[in-house]
Design a protein around this motif. Structure first.
Motif, short mmCIF file in Angstrom:
data_model
loop_
_atom_site.label_atom_id
_atom_site.label_comp_id
_atom_site.label_asym_id
_atom_site.label_seq_id
_atom_site.Cartn_x
_atom_site.Cartn_y
_atom_site.Cartn_z
N GLU A 293 -4.82 0.94 -7.41
CA GLU A 293 -3.80 1.55 -6.85
C GLU A 293 -2.69 2.10 -7.68
OE1 GLU A 293 -5.34 -0.91 -5.41
OE2 GLU A 293 -5.89 -0.11 -3.38
N ILE A 294 -2.63 1.15 -8.76
CA ILE A 294 -1.60 1.55 -9.96
C ILE A 294 -2.02 2.70 -10.62
CG2 ILE A 294 -0.59 0.84 -12.00
CD1 ILE A 294 -1.13 -2.13 -11.07
N PRO A 374 7.01 13.52 -5.52
CA PRO A 374 7.39 14.36 -4.23
C PRO A 374 7.53 13.30 -2.79
CG PRO A 374 5.07 14.62 -4.85
CD PRO A 374 5.63 13.89 -5.89
N HIS A 375 6.70 12.08 -3.13
CA HIS A 375 6.63 11.23 -2.19
C HIS A 375 7.55 10.07 -1.99
CE1 HIS A 375 3.12 13.44 -0.45
NE2 HIS A 375 2.67 13.09 -1.66
N TRP A 376 8.85 10.35 -2.77
CA TRP A 376 9.99 9.29 -2.90
C TRP A 376 10.27 8.56 -1.55
CZ3 TRP A 376 14.39 9.77 -0.50
CH2 TRP A 376 14.76 11.02 -0.10
N LEU A 377 10.46 9.35 -0.64
CA LEU A 377 10.67 8.77 0.81
C LEU A 377 9.80 7.41 1.02
CD1 LEU A 377 12.88 8.64 2.83
CD2 LEU A 377 11.41 10.21 4.20
N LEU A 378 8.48 7.64 0.88
CA LEU A 378 7.48 6.88 1.28
C LEU A 378 7.60 5.64 0.26
CD1 LEU A 378 4.37 8.80 2.32
CD2 LEU A 378 5.73 7.53 3.89
N VAL A 379 7.80 6.10 -0.87
CA VAL A 379 8.07 4.80 -2.05
C VAL A 379 9.29 4.21 -1.67
CG1 VAL A 379 8.59 4.49 -4.36
CG2 VAL A 379 6.94 6.20 -3.66
N ILE A 431 2.30 -9.10 -1.10
CA ILE A 431 3.25 -8.45 0.16
C ILE A 431 3.31 -6.83 -0.43
CG2 ILE A 431 5.21 -8.49 1.14
CD1 ILE A 431 5.25 -11.48 1.17
N TYR A 432 3.89 -6.81 -1.83
CA TYR A 432 4.25 -5.48 -2.08
C TYR A 432 3.05 -4.40 -1.97
CZ TYR A 432 5.87 -1.92 -5.36
OH TYR A 432 6.16 -0.60 -5.95
N PHE A 433 1.82 -4.82 -2.61
CA PHE A 433 0.73 -3.80 -2.50
C PHE A 433 0.16 -3.88 -1.21
CE2 PHE A 433 0.82 -4.38 -7.10
CZ PHE A 433 0.55 -3.07 -7.53
N GLY A 434 0.42 -4.89 -0.27
CA GLY A 434 0.02 -4.38 1.01
C GLY A 434 0.81 -3.66 1.88
N VAL A 435 2.13 -3.77 1.70
CA VAL A 435 3.08 -2.71 2.31
C VAL A 435 2.72 -1.54 1.72
CG1 VAL A 435 5.69 -2.24 2.69
CG2 VAL A 435 4.69 -4.40 2.78
N SER A 441 -1.54 4.85 2.14
CA SER A 441 -2.61 5.16 2.16
C SER A 441 -2.72 6.35 2.69
CB SER A 441 -3.39 3.99 3.04
OG SER A 441 -4.43 4.37 3.75
N GLY A 442 -3.64 7.16 2.24
CA GLY A 442 -4.06 8.69 2.73
C GLY A 442 -2.75 9.70 2.08
N VAL A 443 -1.94 9.28 1.47
CA VAL A 443 -1.10 10.02 0.83
C VAL A 443 -1.07 9.89 -0.67
CG1 VAL A 443 1.32 10.74 0.44
CG2 VAL A 443 0.57 9.70 2.71
N LEU A 444 -0.76 8.72 -1.35
CA LEU A 444 -0.87 8.51 -2.55
C LEU A 444 -1.90 7.59 -3.00
CD1 LEU A 444 2.85 7.96 -3.61
CD2 LEU A 444 1.38 9.66 -4.78
N LEU A 445 -2.37 6.80 -2.02
CA LEU A 445 -3.66 5.88 -2.32
C LEU A 445 -4.96 6.45 -1.54
CD1 LEU A 445 -1.78 2.41 -2.00
CD2 LEU A 445 -2.30 3.72 -4.18
#
Lengths: 445, 445
Positions: A293-294, A374-379, A431-435, A441-445
């Motif tokens: 993921e990282i 670009p996906h800052w909102l999701l982050v 918890i963090y990586f689960g969230v 998922s599907g966007v960045l991961l």
């Protein structure tokens, strides 16, 4: 110098030893030794207990063996126990050999009690009277036998077998008509300690009853000593110090920070640091697990310290508050659900606050730069939501762990701030990586 | 019920109020109110101070206004100050209006002293005698006036203007021949407090002199009250609680954990958590700065929590030990270099130990897997070396920060475990990536 000493002795004479002691301790040890040599024994004996350990040892070396023996024999039994207890075994044995047979028996009996027990801090210098005496008889007895007793503020009443019947504050003798019987002054309420009780229990009783002294009785109810409140203030300090040091993530030093040998300090601090380090290694393992993921979204790694340390901080807070409340006896283990309910509510509130701050921080930065992609909102959503979960989880872990440790018979203060932080770090990563997986998922991961 | 109450009153009669109080507080408040109604006023007054605040408030509501007024007028002045102080202003004013003009003057004077000052905890119930009296005269005076005084263990000697000359323990009166003068018992040594002194200063004096009570004098030397050791035990507890809660990274609650309103608890905890969170955000900034390195060598990210939390743990330890040692007066600010020298040595030793463990852990894993890639040795060296630097840096920061805060006039306990950890986290990242650059540049970076 001889003349000076005579002058000094004359000057010191009208002073009561216990009043002089706190002033004398500020003199250099060499001067003290001179004073001890020329002044009465009782002055030396009263002063000795106020000196720090280093000065006590130095002083005994400066005195002749005879003088040292006289001093040791004269010491209040509780001060002597504390002093001999702090010596290496061989020196302690030498000290014991200097005592008269009678005093040696007393000292050995007191030293035989477990460390931090009431027996180690009790004194045998009390005054006991009989219930059938008159107040006048009791006062005469006190006048004749009271001079060298550590406290006369409380007079004990015993039966013919020496069993404790009651404790009566001396004020009642003062205020009573001289022809009344001692038994008229008794109220039948006599909280007391056992010599094997832990000193923390003694502290609890003093807190509860606001007494100046508490009697110590053996299994048969015989009065064997008393514990005085000035020693209890020391116990309160020592217990708080122990808790604070454990909470800070080290073993209790049991010695002043400023004088403990460096080797011993490293040992006391290293053990917990290593345990915490080994625990924290699980974060590396967890991170390895999320390595994929990282690699896909390095932006996730940026917030790892921020997110997991917030859980640790919330956990440290909760653990510290709960441990102190337990030490003060604010609640019992049976009320664990009450603590849990409080932490559920408070942890959720704190999580929502931090989550909001975190979300706004990332959103604000992303308005003016594209540092978070670009996906800052999701982050931002990932960070915000996982903060709610992690802070709540930290608060629950921090508050429940001390209760669980206590239930299992361990010292609750073992669940130190760093310990809770480490524990929450590892679960926080999950918890963090689960969230993150749920949101990205599907966007960045 | 009428009959029961008469029986009860008869049963309670021989007991001394202060002995009964700790037992009574375990009854339900409703029963207490019945007892207060039927028993003597002095019993209620002595018991009231032992009750928790919630029960005190409830009890007053259960009593009629007349009964409440009688109780408040009878309360020892220090207990009354503490109670009124904890009420909202309007209720406090109502309570004051219930007092007799004389008692109201006393209460208002005590409440006018700053919070946590000696004035707020002193009692006016002391016995003072004159130096020219004989011991017999003094004892008669004590017998006539002593009954409702909080402590008779120490008798004060004042001149005709009421100025404090000396304090003499009551034992000396008991042991002296009745025809001696009070002035013969004086030793001229009378440590005393000012009403505006901080309660922590009172605690220091009690620690130093092992007294049962200390007198409070005004600017002109007039004896205006005394502070007793049972209140000082409460101060020691309260001061330790405050330090512990701050060390755990929250504001001091100033109320029991188990009863404080959740809203107030959230407020006290959130403020520091937000500050820490904002500080910890610097880690995200620092991580962003090293984003390039992380992208090139994701393996570096794996050890970030491990490495920086070790610095935080070492810093928490050091800060906690130093703060407690300062609270107990073990050293002064002037000795900062001595503390620094100790932490240099201990921090280096701890760093070497953790560095070695970290190096060995990575090396051992890499023997059996290639989880850390082909350059695992360089990675292990990076982690090992940066641990030495970070742990040393953490120990120094943790130990010096409390001293700096104190020097600047802040409470040293503000540099809590989480605060130091956060501070060290950020600098730890810089050290870690700096070392990584030195070792891995040209290889991975």
């Amino acid at each position: 110098a001889r003349k000076d000493l005579t002058g000094l002795r004359k000057y010191l004479e009208p002073w009561l030893p216990t009043d002089l002691a706190p002033i004398l301790v500020e003199l250099p040890v060499e001067d003290l030794a001179s004073i001890f040599r020329c002044a009465g024994r009782s002055l030396g004996a009263a002063t000795f207990g106020y000196l720090p350990l280093v000065s006590q040892k130095k002083l005994l070396r400066l005195l002749s063996q005879e003088q040292a023996a006289a001093l040791l024999n004269e010491l209040p039994s509780d001060d002597r126990t504390a002093f001999i207890d702090s010596l290496p075994l061989d020196v302690a044995m030498q000290m014991l050999s200097l005592l008269s047979p009678e005093e040696r028996k007393v000292a050995q009996a007191l030293l035989a009690y477990p460390e931090s027990s009431v027996g180690r801090m009790m004194t045998l210098d009390f005054i006991a009277v009989r219930p059938e005496w008159s107040v006048a008889e009791a006062l005469d007895y006190i006048r004749e036998n009271g001079y060298d007793r550590e406290t006369l503020n409380v007079i004990y009443v015993i039966d013919e077998q020496g069993r404790l019947i009651d404790d009566v504050r001396v004020r009642r003798f003062l205020l009573a008509a001289p022809d009344r019987k001692v038994s008229d002054l008794m109220d039948g309420n006599v909280p007391h300690l056992a010599a094997t009780d832990d000193r923390a229990h003694a502290l609890d009783l003093f807190r509860k009853y606001d007494r100046i002294a508490l009697p110590v009785a053996d299994d048969g109810g015989k009065l064997i000593g008393i514990v005085t409140v000035d020693d209890i203030l020391d116990v309160a300090d020592a217990e708080a110090t122990e808790d604070i040091q454990k909470l800070g993530g080290s073993e209790a030093l049991d010695e002043p920070y400023i004088t403990i040998a460096l080797g011993r300090m490293v040992k006391k601090r290293a053990s917990w640091l290593i345990v915490l380090f080994l625990g924290e290694m699980l974060t590396a393992t967890a991170m390895t697990f999320f390595q994929g993921e990282i690699e896909k979204a390095v932006v996730l790694a940026l917030f790892v310290p921020l997110v997991i340390s917030s859980g640790g901080n919330a956990g440290s807070q909760a653990a510290t508050l709960v441990i102190r409340a337990m030490a003060l006896g604010e609640f019992t283990l049976g009320q664990w659900w009450r603590v849990m309910r409080r932490e559920l509510a408070v942890g959720l509130a704190l999580g929502l606050i931090l989550g909001a701050v975190g979300f706004l921080r990332i959103a604000a930065w992303s308005m003016f730069s594209d540092v978070y992609g670009p996906h800052w909102l999701l982050v931002a959503e990932t960070v915000g939501v996982s903060l709610v979960g992690i802070v709540l989880w930290g608060s629950l872990t921090g508050s429940m762990l001390p209760l669980i440790l206590k239930r299992l018979g361990f010292d609750p203060a073992t669940s130190s701030a760093p310990f809770v932080a480490t524990l929450v770090d590892v679960t926080g990563l999950v918890i963090y990586f689960g969230v993150a997986y749920a949101f990205l998922s599907g966007v960045l991961l």
